[in-house]
Design a protein around this motif. Structure first.
Motif, short mmCIF file in Angstrom:
data_model
loop_
_atom_site.label_atom_id
_atom_site.label_comp_id
_atom_site.label_asym_id
_atom_site.label_seq_id
_atom_site.Cartn_x
_atom_site.Cartn_y
_atom_site.Cartn_z
N LYS A 21 -18.12 18.59 -71.85
CA LYS A 21 -16.70 18.58 -72.23
C LYS A 21 -16.12 20.00 -72.22
O LYS A 21 -16.87 20.98 -72.33
CB LYS A 21 -16.52 17.96 -73.62
CG LYS A 21 -17.16 18.74 -74.75
CD LYS A 21 -16.74 18.23 -76.12
CE LYS A 21 -15.31 18.63 -76.44
NZ LYS A 21 -14.96 18.42 -77.86
N LYS A 22 -14.82 20.09 -72.10
CA LYS A 22 -14.14 21.37 -72.30
C LYS A 22 -14.05 21.58 -73.80
O LYS A 22 -13.54 20.72 -74.53
CB LYS A 22 -12.74 21.32 -71.69
CG LYS A 22 -12.03 22.66 -71.64
CD LYS A 22 -12.56 23.53 -70.52
CE LYS A 22 -11.72 24.81 -70.39
NZ LYS A 22 -12.30 25.73 -69.40
N PRO A 23 -14.56 22.69 -74.33
CA PRO A 23 -14.59 22.85 -75.79
C PRO A 23 -13.19 22.83 -76.41
O PRO A 23 -12.23 23.33 -75.82
CB PRO A 23 -15.25 24.21 -75.98
CG PRO A 23 -15.98 24.50 -74.70
CD PRO A 23 -15.20 23.82 -73.63
N LEU B 226 -16.88 26.79 -69.97
CA LEU B 226 -16.89 26.84 -71.43
C LEU B 226 -15.98 27.93 -71.98
O LEU B 226 -15.58 27.87 -73.15
CB LEU B 226 -18.32 27.07 -71.94
CG LEU B 226 -19.34 25.98 -71.62
CD1 LEU B 226 -20.72 26.37 -72.16
CD2 LEU B 226 -18.92 24.62 -72.18
N GLY C 159 -20.40 21.70 -74.14
CA GLY C 159 -19.07 21.85 -74.75
C GLY C 159 -19.10 21.52 -76.23
O GLY C 159 -18.45 22.20 -77.04
#
Length: 295
Positions: free
Chosen positions: A18-20, A67, A264
């Motif tokens: 995931k995108k953090p 990230l 992420g």
């Protein structure tokens, strides 16, 4: 090369992290990650205890950008033994955006060290985890530690909590800065107040040259994601030693057997353990830059 085939039970790194949600501070460093191969360009060592998937520099740097990190510290993986070529190549490719931690033997020459230093290597790693490496006499490690002092390198040590009492006199005689991987792998169900973890806190309190990485909740957790059972350990260390802590993803997460973490989500874990912007900046920027980029 048939002997380089990935272990049948090997878990590959997360294909789509995931995108953090947590926005990293400008200049953040992933201070503990690895490269595996890719083989056959960078074959794994004959004496290795495991054969991983290929996880080369291109994938590492794509993850860095995804990230939101600016830099990496690439730690030599045990599957490559003392052949540091994959790690050194990754450092050279990234230029000033990467530093390396090597694994070297007692026969390492000054010229070899000088070449690695020029490529960006700034540390040596001593591994005491018996399931990963064969035992090395401690006087050999002391000799290596003395050799690398000329270059201002620090020493990364990897051990498990049960081994600390035996290792403590040895650790105290090593010169320079020592960085302990993953808080010495505490036994989480025992709790923060258990004598084992208190021994580690005492070691850091009494030896200001000892740092640690507040890394790998996915390895230490008994409860599993979201790894809440490990948070008190990290908070205790960050609160007490905020100028001597580092953080990293541990990508591509070697030898994970239970599950593969989402990188992420690991970044989103950071504000749970470093709870103020100042702590986060020290953990992710100031401390790794001081240790790995100052010389």
């Amino acid at each position: 090369m048939s002997d380089q085939k990935m272990d049948a039970d090997w878990l590959e790194f997360h294909p789509d992290p995931k995108k953090p949600d947590f926005v990293l501070p400008q200049g953040a460093v992933d201070a503990h990650c690895h490269v595996f191969g890719p083989s056959p360009e960078f074959p794994y060592a004959p004496e290795r205890k495991y054969t991983p998937c290929n996880a080369g520099k291109d994938k590492l740097y794509a993850l860095r950008d995804h990230l939101g990190f600016s830099r990496n510290v690439i730690v030599q993986a045990t599957c490559h033994g003392k052949d540091n070529r994959a790690m050194v190549d990754a450092c050279r490719t990234a230029g000033d955006l990467a530093r390396g931690v090597a694994s070297v033997g007692p026969d390492i020459t000054r010229d070899d060290l000088s070449d690695m230093h020029a490529a960006g290597v700034r540390g040596g790693r001593f591994n005491f985890v018996k399931r990963l490496v064969d035992a090395t006499p401690r006087e050999v490690f002391v000799g290596i530690a003395e050799k690398i002092q000329e270059f201002g390198w620090s020493i990364v040590v990897y051990f498990e909590a049960a081994d600390l009492e035996d290792l403590e006199p040895f650790l105290k005689q090593l010169p320079g800065i020592i960085v302990v991987d993953h808080m010495g792998r505490p036994d989480v169900p025992k709790g923060v107040d258990h004598p084992d973890f208190q021994r580690f806190i005492k070691l850091m309190t009494e030896n200001e040259n000892i740092w640690t990485k507040v890394t790998c909740p996915e390895r230490l957790s008994v409860a599993g994601p979201p790894y809440d059972d490990v948070i008190p350990f990290y908070q205790t260390i960050v609160d007490k030693f905020e100028d001597r802590v580092l953080w990293g993803t541990d990508w591509p997460h070697p030898n994970m057997k239970s599950h593969m973490p989402d990188d992420g989500a690991l970044v989103d874990y950071i504000p749970k353990i470093a709870r103020t912007p100042e702590q986060q900046r020290k953990l992710l920027v100031d401390n790794p830059m001081r240790l790995y980029w100052a010389q």
